[in-house]
Design an enzyme around this catalytic site. Structure first.
Site, PDB file in Angstrom:
ATOM      1  N   GLU A  53      91.110  67.705  56.085  1.00 33.57           N
ATOM      2  CA  GLU A  53      92.359  68.444  55.854  1.00 33.57           C
ATOM      3  C   GLU A  53      92.229  69.500  54.754  1.00 33.57           C
ATOM      4  OE1 GLU A  53      95.245  65.311  55.272  1.00 33.57           O
ATOM      5  OE2 GLU A  53      94.766  64.375  57.187  1.00 33.57           O
ATOM      6  N   ASN A 103      87.284  67.589  59.492  1.00 31.97           N
ATOM      7  CA  ASN A 103      88.300  66.866  60.272  1.00 31.97           C
ATOM      8  C   ASN A 103      89.685  67.370  59.864  1.00 31.97           C
ATOM      9  OD1 ASN A 103      88.994  64.552  62.004  1.00 31.97           O
ATOM     10  ND2 ASN A 103      89.700  63.514  60.137  1.00 31.97           N
ATOM     11  N   HIS A 140      97.118  63.547  66.125  1.00 35.20           N
ATOM     12  CA  HIS A 140      98.394  62.862  65.866  1.00 35.20           C
ATOM     13  C   HIS A 140      99.498  63.652  66.580  1.00 35.20           C
ATOM     14  CE1 HIS A 140      96.736  60.087  62.973  1.00 35.20           C
ATOM     15  NE2 HIS A 140      96.193  61.083  62.294  1.00 35.20           N
ATOM     16  N   GLU A 179      91.651  60.518  65.484  1.00 40.79           N
ATOM     17  CA  GLU A 179      92.760  59.690  65.001  1.00 40.79           C
ATOM     18  C   GLU A 179      93.931  59.712  65.987  1.00 40.79           C
ATOM     19  OE1 GLU A 179      93.902  60.787  60.988  1.00 40.79           O
ATOM     20  OE2 GLU A 179      91.829  61.106  60.367  1.00 40.79           O
ATOM     21  N   ASP A 181      97.038  59.254  68.111  1.00 41.74           N
ATOM     22  CA  ASP A 181      98.215  58.415  68.355  1.00 41.74           C
ATOM     23  C   ASP A 181      99.358  59.316  68.803  1.00 41.74           C
ATOM     24  OD1 ASP A 181      99.000  59.419  65.860  1.00 41.74           O
ATOM     25  OD2 ASP A 181      98.903  57.503  64.833  1.00 41.74           O
TER      26      ASP A 181
HETATM   27  O1  G3I Z   1      97.201  49.850  48.646  1.00 39.08           O
HETATM   28  C1  G3I Z   1      98.593  49.627  48.633  1.00 39.08           C
HETATM   29  C2  G3I Z   1      98.870  48.171  48.557  1.00 39.08           C
HETATM   30  O2  G3I Z   1      98.360  47.659  47.362  1.00 39.08           O
HETATM   31  C3  G3I Z   1     100.381  47.931  48.678  1.00 39.08           C
HETATM   32  O3  G3I Z   1     100.629  46.562  48.773  1.00 39.08           O
HETATM   33  C4  G3I Z   1     100.961  48.607  49.920  1.00 39.08           C
HETATM   34  C5  G3I Z   1     102.461  48.520  50.000  1.00 39.08           C
HETATM   35  O4  G3I Z   1     102.985  49.467  50.887  1.00 39.08           O
HETATM   36  O5  G3I Z   1     100.618  49.966  49.878  1.00 39.08           O
HETATM   37  C6  G3I Z   1      99.213  50.140  49.916  1.00 39.08           C
HETATM   38  O6  G3I Z   1      98.827  51.461  50.030  1.00 39.08           O
HETATM   39  C7  G3I Z   1      99.128  52.094  51.263  1.00 39.08           C
HETATM   40  C8  G3I Z   1      97.851  52.362  52.037  1.00 39.08           C
HETATM   41  O7  G3I Z   1      98.136  53.127  53.189  1.00 39.08           O
HETATM   42  C9  G3I Z   1      97.144  51.094  52.468  1.00 39.08           C
HETATM   43  O8  G3I Z   1      97.945  50.350  53.327  1.00 39.08           O
HETATM   44  C10 G3I Z   1      99.834  53.382  50.936  1.00 39.08           C
HETATM   45  O9  G3I Z   1     101.097  53.107  50.365  1.00 39.08           O
HETATM   46  C11 G3I Z   1     100.004  54.232  52.173  1.00 39.08           C
HETATM   47  O10 G3I Z   1     100.477  55.494  51.781  1.00 39.08           O
HETATM   48  C12 G3I Z   1      98.672  54.377  52.867  1.00 39.08           C
HETATM   49  O11 G3I Z   1      98.875  55.143  54.036  1.00 39.08           O
HETATM   50  C13 G3I Z   1      97.707  55.601  54.678  1.00 39.08           C
HETATM   51  C14 G3I Z   1      97.697  57.119  54.687  1.00 39.08           C
HETATM   52  O12 G3I Z   1      96.587  57.599  55.421  1.00 39.08           O
HETATM   53  C15 G3I Z   1      97.644  57.668  53.269  1.00 39.08           C
HETATM   54  O13 G3I Z   1      97.490  59.017  53.243  1.00 39.08           O
HETATM   55  C16 G3I Z   1      97.730  55.095  56.119  1.00 39.08           C
HETATM   56  O14 G3I Z   1      97.590  53.661  56.118  1.00 39.08           O
HETATM   57  C17 G3I Z   1      96.600  55.731  56.921  1.00 39.08           C
HETATM   58  O15 G3I Z   1      96.771  55.419  58.273  1.00 39.08           O
HETATM   59  C18 G3I Z   1      96.655  57.237  56.764  1.00 39.08           C
HETATM   60  O16 G3I Z   1      95.575  57.797  57.469  1.00 39.08           O
HETATM   61  C19 G3I Z   1      95.503  59.217  57.495  1.00 39.08           C
HETATM   62  C20 G3I Z   1      94.040  59.580  57.600  1.00 39.08           C
HETATM   63  O17 G3I Z   1      93.312  58.979  56.565  1.00 39.08           O
HETATM   64  C21 G3I Z   1      93.849  61.098  57.582  1.00 39.08           C
HETATM   65  N1  G3I Z   1      94.639  61.727  58.601  1.00 39.08           N
HETATM   66  C22 G3I Z   1      96.057  61.374  58.627  1.00 39.08           C
HETATM   67  C23 G3I Z   1      96.215  59.864  58.702  1.00 39.08           C
HETATM   68  C24 G3I Z   1      97.657  59.483  58.823  1.00 39.08           C
HETATM   69  O18 G3I Z   1      98.357  59.849  57.659  1.00 39.08           O
END
Ligand code: G3I
Length: 347
Positions: free
Chosen positions: A160, A201, A237, A266, A268
């Site tokens: 990105e 990516n 996405h 990715e 979905d």
């Molecule tokens: O690590 C904490 C954890 O300690 C806590 O208990 C929990 C409570 O909500 O949050 C956890 O962190 C979260 C993390 O995912 C792990 O689950 C974050 O809040 C959350 O913001 C994070 O979201 C991820 C996101 O990237 C962050 O930018 C998504 O799971 C993940 O699917 C998403 O993936 C991205 C790709 O890497 C890049 N392209 C877009 C894609 C979708 O956004």
């Protein structure tokens, strides 16, 4: 004797005859589909679910021959404190992949999100200056790529890096290191694992004209400088409330014509809730078209979904009122999208 000869003739005929119609049989699962299509079919892996949910683990390992760690290889996870690494979740994904004959996409080395607090705060306060930041980035890439050397098919080296206006994203990397950080990142990753395929990516790259042109420019520039870049990742996405990106195949071709490998990294397809049969049918169509676009391009080698079950999806947390973006429901039952993927054939 006569009967024996005619029996042998019948066998010879059967062997020489074209393959029976089973080539057209619906594959039993995505692994079989992947073999038929000669495209890796992968999923993002939620490391917590992998560790704790037997049904999730079983379906992941049965269906997919390629995996991407959804969060486990990101910087905030692997180096939460400066110099103190935590590889537990990333190692678990890679080890599970080895045991289940899955190839791995490393995700991701350079991004503006999910950076550890020590890094952001250090840069903000000036405690980490540009010179040191460059050293930190090099060390991060060399350490992580080096740890998994030989175990990762492809890395999302930069993720990105173009913003929604088509400019290079104003991240801490661009701000403090200048645009050269992109070439540096690819060179360092290549040094650490010369056999890994190295990708740029991005999201919306299926249709966003400004982003497409800027990204093509980056790729051409890197290639002209002989920087080791091998692949273009389309995140994929999508949402059914928007039109399907109709020229996706053409966009992919513009990149693969430059000699790039391509992957949908990715995929979905979200929807405004509640889900209905009609919305699920549209979703199935979008999934099918994405996979078909990959299959139709000889250089597209991988189709990866961003999670396979609605039980674990980033969508409801990020888009209020939206969800049901995956190919299986919360109970891992197949949705129409799953069957639509199984119906894709190489033309
Ligand atoms: O690590 C904490 C954890 O300690 C806590 O208990 C929990 C409570 O909500 O949050 C956890 O962190 C979260 C993390 O995912 C792990 O689950 C974050 O809040 C959350 O913001 C994070 O979201 C991820 C996101 O990237 C962050 O930018 C998504 O799971 C993940 O699917 C998403 O993936 C991205 C790709 O890497 C890049 N392209 C877009 C894609 C979708 O956004």
């Amino acid at each position: 004797m006569k009967r024996l000869l005619s029996g042998l003739a019948a066998i010879a005929f059967a062997l020489a005859a074209p393959l029976p119609a089973h080539a057209d049989r619906t594959p039993d699962d995505l692994r079989e589909l992947s073999r038929t299509l000669r495209v890796h079919i992968g999923s993002a892996v939620d490391a917590t679910a992998l560790a704790g949910e037997a049904d999730y683990r079983r379906v992941l390992n049965q269906e997919f021959n390629h995996v991407t760690a959804e969060n486990a290889m990101k910087w905030e996870t692997v180096e939460p404190q400066r110099g103190a690494y935590d590889w537990e979740a990333a190692d678990a994904v890679v080890e599970n992949a080895r045991r289940n004959r899955q190839q791995v996409r490393g995700h991701t080395l350079v991004w503006h999100n999910q950076l550890p607090a020590w890094l952001i705060e250090g840069v903000d306060s000036g405690a980490i200056d540009a010179r040191e930041l460059r050293k930190i980035l090099r060390s991060h890439i060399m350490t992580e790529v080096g740890r998994y050397r030989g175990k990762i098919r492809a890395w999302d080296v930069v993720n990105e890096v173009v913003d929604d206006t088509g400019k290079l994203r104003d991240s801490i990397w661009l701000k403090h290191l200048g645009p050269g950080y992109i070439a540096d990142a690819f060179r360092w990753a290549h040094q650490a694992d010369p056999r890994a395929r190295l990708y740029i990516n991005d999201y919306n790259l299926e249709w966003d004209a400004k982003k497409i042109e800027t990204t093509l420019g980056i790729v051409k520039d890197l290639k002209a400088k002989r920087v080791p870049i091998h692949g273009i990742g389309f995140q994929g996405h999508l949402g059914i409330q928007y039109d399907y990106p109709g020229d996706f195949a053409g966009v992919m071709r513009r990149f693969t014509d430059l000699g790039m490998e391509a992957a949908i990294t990715e995929a979905d397809v979200r929807m405004v809730m509640p889900a209905t049969a009609e919305k699920l049918a549209t979703q199935a169509d979008y999934y099918q078209r994405m996979l078909s676009t990959c299959v139709a391009n000889k250089r597209c080698v991988e189709f990866t979904v961003w999670g396979f079950t609605d039980r674990h999806s980033w969508v409801p947390d990020w888009f209020e009122g939206e969800g049901a973006a995956n190919i299986m429901d919360e109970n891992l039952a197949h949705k129409p999208a799953y069957d639509a993927l199984l119906a894709v054939r190489r033309k």
